[in-house]
Design an enzyme around this catalytic site. Structure first.
Site, PDB file in Angstrom:
ATOM      1  N   LYS A   1     -17.575  -1.296   5.883  1.00 29.53           N
ATOM      2  CA  LYS A   1     -18.037  -2.237   4.871  1.00 29.53           C
ATOM      3  C   LYS A   1     -19.558  -2.217   4.725  1.00 29.53           C
ATOM      4  CE  LYS A   1     -17.089  -6.864   3.164  1.00 29.53           C
ATOM      5  NZ  LYS A   1     -16.424  -8.145   3.409  1.00 29.53           N
TER       6      LYS A   1
ATOM      7  N   PHE B   1     -11.475  -7.938  13.589  1.00 31.05           N
ATOM      8  CA  PHE B   1     -10.390  -8.361  12.706  1.00 31.05           C
ATOM      9  C   PHE B   1     -10.063  -7.246  11.712  1.00 31.05           C
ATOM     10  CE2 PHE B   1      -8.952 -10.553   8.762  1.00 31.05           C
ATOM     11  CZ  PHE B   1      -7.708 -10.905   9.254  1.00 31.05           C
TER      12      PHE B   1
ATOM     13  N   GLU C   1       0.818  -1.221   0.000  1.00 32.09           N
ATOM     14  CA  GLU C   1       0.000   0.000   0.000  1.00 32.09           C
ATOM     15  C   GLU C   1       0.847   1.264   0.000  1.00 32.09           C
ATOM     16  OE1 GLU C   1      -0.541  -2.656   1.846  1.00 32.09           O
ATOM     17  OE2 GLU C   1      -2.631  -3.274   1.609  1.00 32.09           O
TER      18      GLU C   1
END
Ligand code: TPP
Lengths: 185, 592
Positions: free
Chosen positions: B168, B118, B56
């Site tokens: 998300k 997570f 990244e």
């Protein structure tokens, strides 16, 4: 908070020879999540001092909050702080009330004092002289509410010290300029 | 321009639509659990091309290279947790060098935020101090507005990186899209037009100058090509000398006779002496960084200083100035020229001639000279040859960080803005290789070269795999001195030549490494073979790693030792080591 006011550069800025001043800054911000962390982070990240900090939403509909910070540093550092705050994206405006002069500054303190007999009477007499209100009482304690300049609050607290001072809660400073004009948003 | 305002779509669709509406053609990214809905959308459209990097950090530097070479914002997409933390170096780099980036990060679903889920990390918390602004989007109906705002904030005022953290569930949720046209930022409205009184005062000061200098910086480049044009015009009108910071190279043509070279720690003698001796300094889009000023209390002691900057917080931060002019460089220069012409100002010709005479004497010192060697390639020579053999070509140069970077700045001559991409403020080793990927993406036909060091290039070497995947014929030109040269130089100057951990032990065979990646490996070891090898490198239409073996112990001069003033520069290789040791006082040793 006791952060050393050091310039961001490692080199020998002559700033350090200037006198340390205390200024009150009013920062009008969009009350978006994280905005306070952003403002505080600027102070810790760049090594500026915060002597007092007060925050509250002042216009609920517009989601605008007002942050009042008392800071100390040299003239240059304080000017840096002002411009650094001013360029933050959610900041509407910044005013240095100390530079504008003659602003009104007040804070509120809640002061718990416990004691009996003569000390108790003396605490009550002093509270009266300072126009502190009794907002809670038991046979052996008072909670006083006091508003005023920081110096007045400080003085009252130190007078309570020998009289059974238990606990103090202070709001930090709220400040506003005198006269008809408001701060621009 | 935008779609219907009542259009319902998923958060992921909104992101792709917003990017397309912002005119984004390329995005640099790396997938992961928290951005899968966005990647699914990427798969199903062809307006925005995604470039898959290998780390990244590489995505952020590629986006910086893209932005710096085009003037458009660079766009990055990474996943939550490690994806976001890996992006932090590039975001900080972009903040320090004022590069417009929009970085979209995935986040765990809203209801898991704060649960140590997570791959959760506090992305907005971590990136708050290393972005110009950041957002956590909790409601899909805010997403489109926030994305458009992010582009606005990244590109307006002093440019910088903006992070948009998208959980998300928000990517899946359906919401309303709004187009970019109806977004007006509530609070952020930077001032681009200067105060006219300040402009007039500046022109009066400039007209009265006897020993003037233009000190220009990255702001001129950020302001766009018009600013460089106007700078050239104003310099022509006045006939004043021009120097520039590392970030500003190319805004003024190096071939012009008024160009006195880069200034600062490794700047030319004439540039630094002129800064020291000037009576009027016209700072345009530079920020008096400590690499430029050296010892602040001895910095240009006899000058009155004009400071043109779009960021009011840059004014009086490091150096007190006499006249701030707040505004965008192009606007300010336009006004300068207009007022100059209207007043029919004349410069003090006699004084200026005298000043140029003085500058030419300083120039005659030839502060960049070095001793060429027959058997060994001097690093300066390698760059001189690279420059000579690529002259007239459509070239973009990136660098890593170290001696090679400074030599590149000294010996490669830039005529145009946006041709020079380097990590100035943060000094990030590993910037140059991924930056070439962004530059080459934006300029597929151009010759894009990373002037690299052997240590730096290993920090992001894996991105050569990206170059191979996308058939980007970038050229990684490594000045291989087998040392972290700049560290070694400082150890020599400051620490009794105790070369603690600065030798690049166990370097890979760069030619074989190139081949392992599917790139082309080349090597030059002797001055006699250098030209041929460089020409061959230019000919190859494929990624190349060029292992240029150079003298291992060369030092980068001139140098203003830490804690010293501009007129206390160390010149040339002929300085004996003892003198170098003495040059930095005890005070200077603690400085960076
Ligand atoms: C990420 C990062 N880590 C450490 C440094 C400190 N540093 C500056 S220059 C340098 C050495 C660079 O060596 P090399 O890439 O071989 O270039 P050279 O100086 O030899 O040209 C180091 C370690 C840095 N700038 N960036």
């Amino acid at each position: 908070m006791n952060m050393q006011a050091q310039p961001a550069s490692a080199y020998f800025l002559d700033d350090r020879k200037q006198a340390i001043e205390t200024h009150t800054l009013c920062i009008v911000v969009d009350n978006e999540p994280g905005v306070l962390a952003r403002v505080i982070g600027l102070f810790s990240g760049r090594g500026y001092n915060i002597d007092s900090l007060t925050v509250s939403e002042t216009e609920h509909e517009a989601h605008v909050s007002r942050i009042t910070i008392v800071t100390s540093g040299t003239r240059n550092v304080i000017e840096q702080i002002r411009t650094q705050l001013d360029r933050m994206v959610p900041v509407h405006s910044v005013a240095d009330l100390t530079v504008q002069g003659n602003a009104i500054e007040r804070e509120l303190a809640l002061i718990k004092v416990a004691g009996k007999g003569e000390k108790r009477m003396e605490a009550l007499r002093l509270a009266d002289a300072f126009r502190a209100r009794v907002i809670d009482a038991t046979t052996e304690s008072f909670v006083f509410e006091l508003t005023g300049k920081t110096s007045k609050v400080d003085q009252f607290i130190s007078l309570m010290q020998p009289l059974g001072l238990v606990e103090v809660s202070r709001t930090g400073i709220a400040a506003i300029s005198r006269g008809p004009e408001g701060m621009k948003i | 321009m935008a779609g219907r305002s009542d259009e319902q779509m998923t958060g992921a669709e909104i992101i792709l639509k917003a990017l397309a509406d912002q005119g984004v053609e390329h995005i640099f990214g790396y997938p992961g659990g928290a951005v899968l809905p966005i990647y699914d959308e990427i798969f199903q459209q062809d307006k925005v091309k995604h470039i898959l990097v290998r780390h990244e950090q590489g995505a952020t530097h590629a986006a910086e290279g893209y932005a710096r070479s085009t003037g458009k914002p660079g766009v990055v997409l990474v996943t939550s947790g490690p994806g976001a933390t890996n992006a932090v170096t590039g975001l900080t780099d972009a903040l320090m060098d004022s590069i417009p980036l929009v970085c979209i990060t995935g986040q765990v679903p809203t209801h898991l935020i704060g649960n140590d889920a997570f791959q959760e990390c506090d992305t907005v918390g971590i990136t708050r101090p290393c972005t110009k602004h950041n957002y956590l989007v909790k409601n899909v109906n805010d997403l489109a507005r926030i994305l458009h705002e992010a582009f606005y904030v990244a590109t307006n005022g002093r440019p910088g990186p903006v992070v948009v953290d998208v959980p998300k569930d928000v990517q899946f949720a359906k919401g309303t899209y709004v187009g970019p046209s109806n977004i007006q930022h509530k609070t952020y409205r930077p001032k681009v037009k200067p105060d006219q009184n300040a402009v007039r005062a500046a022109i009066d000061m400039i007209a009265g100058a006897k020993r003037p200098i233009f000190y220009t910086g990255g702001g001129v480049i950020n302001s766009g090509p018009a600013a460089s044009k106007l700078l050239r015009e104003f310099v022509k009108l006045t006939g004043f000398p021009v120097t520039s910071t590392l970030m500003g190279l190319g805004a003024f043509p190096a071939s012009d006779k008024r160009w006195v070279g880069m200034l600062g720690m490794h700047g030319t003698y004439e540039a630094n002496m002129a800064m020291h001796g000037c009576d009027v300094m016209i700072n345009i889009g530079a920020r008096f960084d400590d690499r430029i000023t050296g010892r602040v209390d001895a910095f240009s002691p006899h000058s009155r200083k004009i400071h043109v900057d779009i960021d009011p917080s840059s004014v009086n931060k490091n150096v007190r100035v006499d006249l701030p002019v707040i505004g965008d460089c192009a606007h300010v220069l336009e006004d300068f020229i207009r007022v100059w012409k209207a007043k029919q100002n004349q410069v003090d010709k006699a004084a200026l001639a005298q000043w140029w005479k003085q500058i030419d004497q300083w120039r005659a010192k030839d502060s960049l000279k070095y001793k060429p060697r027959k058997e060994v390639i001097m690093p300066q020579y390698a760059i001189e040859r690279l420059y000579a053999l690529t002259r007239g070509k459509d070239v973009y140069i990136t660098t890593e960080v170290g001696q090679h970077q400074m030599w590149a700045a000294q010996f490669f001559k830039f005529e145009e803005p946006n041709r020079w991409m380097t990590s100035g403020g943060l000094g990030t080793m590993g910037y140059g290789l991924p930056a070439t990927i962004g530059v080459q993406m934006a300029h597929p036909k151009s010759l894009v070269i990373d002037i690299a060091g052997d240590a730096s290039v290993l920090m992001t070497m894996q991105e050569i795999s990206t170059a191979v995947q996308y058939r980007l014929p970038v050229k990684i030109f490594i000045l291989n001195n087998q040392y972290m040269g700049m560290v070694r130089q400082w150890q020599q100057l400051l620490h009794g030549n105790r070369l603690s951990e600065s030798y690049s032990e166990a370097l890979p065979d760069f030619v074989k490494l190139a081949e392992a990646y599917g790139a082309v490996g080349m090597r030059a070891e002797k001055p006699a073979e250098l030209d041929g090898a460089i020409k061959a490198m230019i000919e190859v239409n494929w990624p190349v790693i060029f292992d240029c073996r150079v003298a291992s112990l060369a030092n980068c001069f001139p140098m203003i030792p830490s804690g010293k003033a501009h007129n206390e520069m160390l010149l040339g290789e002929d300085v004996p080591d003892e003198e170098i040791e003495k040059a930095i006082g005890a005070e200077g040793k603690v400085l960076v």
